[in-house]
Design an enzyme around this catalytic site. Sequence first.
Site, PDB file in Angstrom:
ATOM      1  N   GLU A 160       0.804  -1.237   0.000  1.00 30.18           N
ATOM      2  CA  GLU A 160       0.000   0.000   0.000  1.00 30.18           C
ATOM      3  C   GLU A 160       0.836   1.286   0.000  1.00 30.18           C
ATOM      4  O   GLU A 160       0.618   2.181   0.803  1.00 30.18           O
ATOM      5  CB  GLU A 160      -0.957  -0.018   1.201  1.00 30.18           C
ATOM      6  N   ASN A 202       1.958  -5.179  -3.172  1.00 25.91           N
ATOM      7  CA  ASN A 202       0.550  -5.451  -2.862  1.00 25.91           C
ATOM      8  C   ASN A 202      -0.217  -4.161  -2.564  1.00 25.91           C
ATOM      9  O   ASN A 202       0.274  -3.299  -1.836  1.00 25.91           O
ATOM     10  CB  ASN A 202       0.527  -6.356  -1.611  1.00 25.91           C
ATOM     11  N   HIS A 238     -10.589  -6.046  -2.128  1.00 28.95           N
ATOM     12  CA  HIS A 238     -11.654  -5.859  -1.141  1.00 28.95           C
ATOM     13  C   HIS A 238     -12.785  -5.190  -1.908  1.00 28.95           C
ATOM     14  O   HIS A 238     -12.717  -3.990  -2.205  1.00 28.95           O
ATOM     15  CB  HIS A 238     -11.173  -4.963   0.005  1.00 28.95           C
ATOM     16  N   GLU A 265      -6.309 -10.551  -1.135  1.00 29.21           N
ATOM     17  CA  GLU A 265      -7.107 -10.325   0.084  1.00 29.21           C
ATOM     18  C   GLU A 265      -8.592 -10.303  -0.259  1.00 29.21           C
ATOM     19  O   GLU A 265      -9.356  -9.487   0.275  1.00 29.21           O
ATOM     20  CB  GLU A 265      -6.701  -9.001   0.749  1.00 29.21           C
ATOM     21  N   ASP A 267     -12.338 -10.275  -0.595  1.00 30.08           N
ATOM     22  CA  ASP A 267     -13.612 -10.379   0.127  1.00 30.08           C
ATOM     23  C   ASP A 267     -14.599  -9.461  -0.577  1.00 30.08           C
ATOM     24  O   ASP A 267     -14.210  -8.459  -1.175  1.00 30.08           O
ATOM     25  CB  ASP A 267     -13.483 -10.094   1.638  1.00 30.08           C
TER      26      ASP A 267
HETATM   27  O1  9MR Z   1      -7.585  -7.741   8.553  1.00 31.00           O
HETATM   28  C1  9MR Z   1      -6.612  -6.949   9.203  1.00 31.00           C
HETATM   29  C2  9MR Z   1      -7.172  -6.405  10.496  1.00 31.00           C
HETATM   30  O2  9MR Z   1      -7.367  -7.457  11.415  1.00 31.00           O
HETATM   31  C3  9MR Z   1      -6.242  -5.366  11.075  1.00 31.00           C
HETATM   32  O3  9MR Z   1      -6.833  -4.766  12.192  1.00 31.00           O
HETATM   33  C4  9MR Z   1      -5.940  -4.327  10.012  1.00 31.00           C
HETATM   34  C5  9MR Z   1      -4.998  -3.276  10.529  1.00 31.00           C
HETATM   35  O4  9MR Z   1      -4.719  -2.311   9.621  1.00 31.00           O
HETATM   36  O5  9MR Z   1      -5.347  -4.941   8.883  1.00 31.00           O
HETATM   37  C6  9MR Z   1      -6.232  -5.820   8.276  1.00 31.00           C
HETATM   38  O6  9MR Z   1      -5.655  -6.343   7.111  1.00 31.00           O
HETATM   39  C7  9MR Z   1      -5.329  -5.395   6.097  1.00 31.00           C
HETATM   40  C8  9MR Z   1      -4.129  -5.924   5.372  1.00 31.00           C
HETATM   41  O7  9MR Z   1      -3.076  -6.158   6.265  1.00 31.00           O
HETATM   42  C9  9MR Z   1      -3.666  -4.966   4.277  1.00 31.00           C
HETATM   43  N1  9MR Z   1      -4.755  -4.636   3.394  1.00 31.00           N
HETATM   44  C10 9MR Z   1      -5.982  -4.212   4.020  1.00 31.00           C
HETATM   45  C11 9MR Z   1      -6.430  -5.239   5.055  1.00 31.00           C
HETATM   46  C12 9MR Z   1      -7.760  -4.835   5.646  1.00 31.00           C
HETATM   47  O8  9MR Z   1      -7.652  -3.635   6.363  1.00 31.00           O
END
Ligand code: 9MR
Length: 451
Positions: A160, A202, A238, A265, A267
């Site tokens: 990101e 990513n 997402h 990722e 969903d």
């Molecule tokens: O699913 C993850 C969540 O449990 C955490 O709190 C969050 C913190 O930023 O990160 C989420 O996963 C993220 C991933 O690491 C990177 N892309 C976005 C995902 C959803 O926020």
Amino acid sequence: MRRTRRIRAIVAVSATMVLAAGMAVAISTSANAATTLGAAAAQSGRYFGAATNSFMLNRQPHATVLNREFNSIVAENEMKWYHTEPNQNQFNFTAGDQLIAHARARGMTVRGHTLVWHAQQPAWAENMSGTALRNAMINHINRVAGHWRGQIHSWDVVNEAFADGGSGARRDSNLQRTGNDWIEVAFRTARAADPGAKLCYNDYNTDGINAKSTAIYNMVRDFKARGVPIDCVGLQSHLGTTLDPTYQQNIQRFADLGVDVQITELDIQQGANQANMYGQVTRACLAVARCTGITVWGVLDPDSWRTGANPLLFDGNGNKKPAYDAVLNALNAGGNNPPPPTTAPPPVTTPPPSGGGCSASVSLNSWNGGFVATVRVTAGSSAINGWRVRLTVPSGATVTGSWNANRSGNTGAVDWTNVDYNGRVAAGQSTEFGFQATGNGSIPTPSCTAS
Ligand code: 9MR
């Protein structure tokens, strides 16, 4: 009125159930149909994975579904910087080790998420800047990717790093402020630390052709042109209630640059279009030979980070949703476009010295103005308990950071000695340390003294 609606709804639901039952029969009578997501994806050499957490591995019904359906896992949070290096230079690999052990015992591959990211940094790194942060980043990558060397199928090296919206610019962050080259330094460092892992960039909101995905496309093209090691692009996916019509085209254009694409990722918002969209995404990946796998961001709806969106393939009881059938059917129908075989980089081989003592060899990963050096220390015909390597840094070059060794200086002839965990090397075996430097040039074969 209310009652009529409910009856209509029930009729619609049972019609769907009949249809679904019919499809299930059709699938199960087909000779080749696989009955789990992982097996269905494997028919075309792909993986189908899920994000999970170590504390969920024995939780039911999560565990049953995870172990039955998926042939790849990724840590939802436990390989992130805040988790793996909570205090500077103090590493915590426990949860990640558990996830990897779980996966390996079941023949699953592991995605690594994520080496560097502006978010979820430990507080000590958040408060850093400049050279100190750059060196901390390099050390983090070396230690984490080095710890799991050979066990990670693909690493999200950088996560990101681009801004949302139409600017196509990099996202402002403490890492970005260390210099625009931080991403390529991260990739070069990761390659040296784990040469067998595929290295991915990513990001999200890249699920179609848009300004952000185009900015990433341009970066990947530039990296390929300049030999910066990058193997794959992760499209997080997402998704809401509609799929960008250029979703597949976007995957294809990245693939055409010579990198793999992974849906990392996935969903999708629950609603009338959820199952259909899951099918569309799966078919889009299958249609592109270099789209090598799909990971969903969780297993059971109630465990999703998107509270209330129910964006996953299984409900809280572990029941398969219509979205599951859509994915399985798509995988079973479209498994004839296999990704190209992986060409693993050749293993580094150094003949052990014939007598006792040790020898050292060095390999460089250079770019204009800098390099990462990996030094391999090999014990001779008897085990050693410690080592000292003398290595000459090219004139004009300066060491800016190193890992897995102590060093006496940062220019000219530098002595490197083992740290507490890598001094003992069995006969004929090797250990490695490395460093990053500014400058250019070659390094003559270093000398090694055993202690
Ligand atoms: O699913 C993850 C969540 O449990 C955490 O709190 C969050 C913190 O930023 O990160 C989420 O996963 C993220 C991933 O690491 C990177 N892309 C976005 C995902 C959803 O926020």
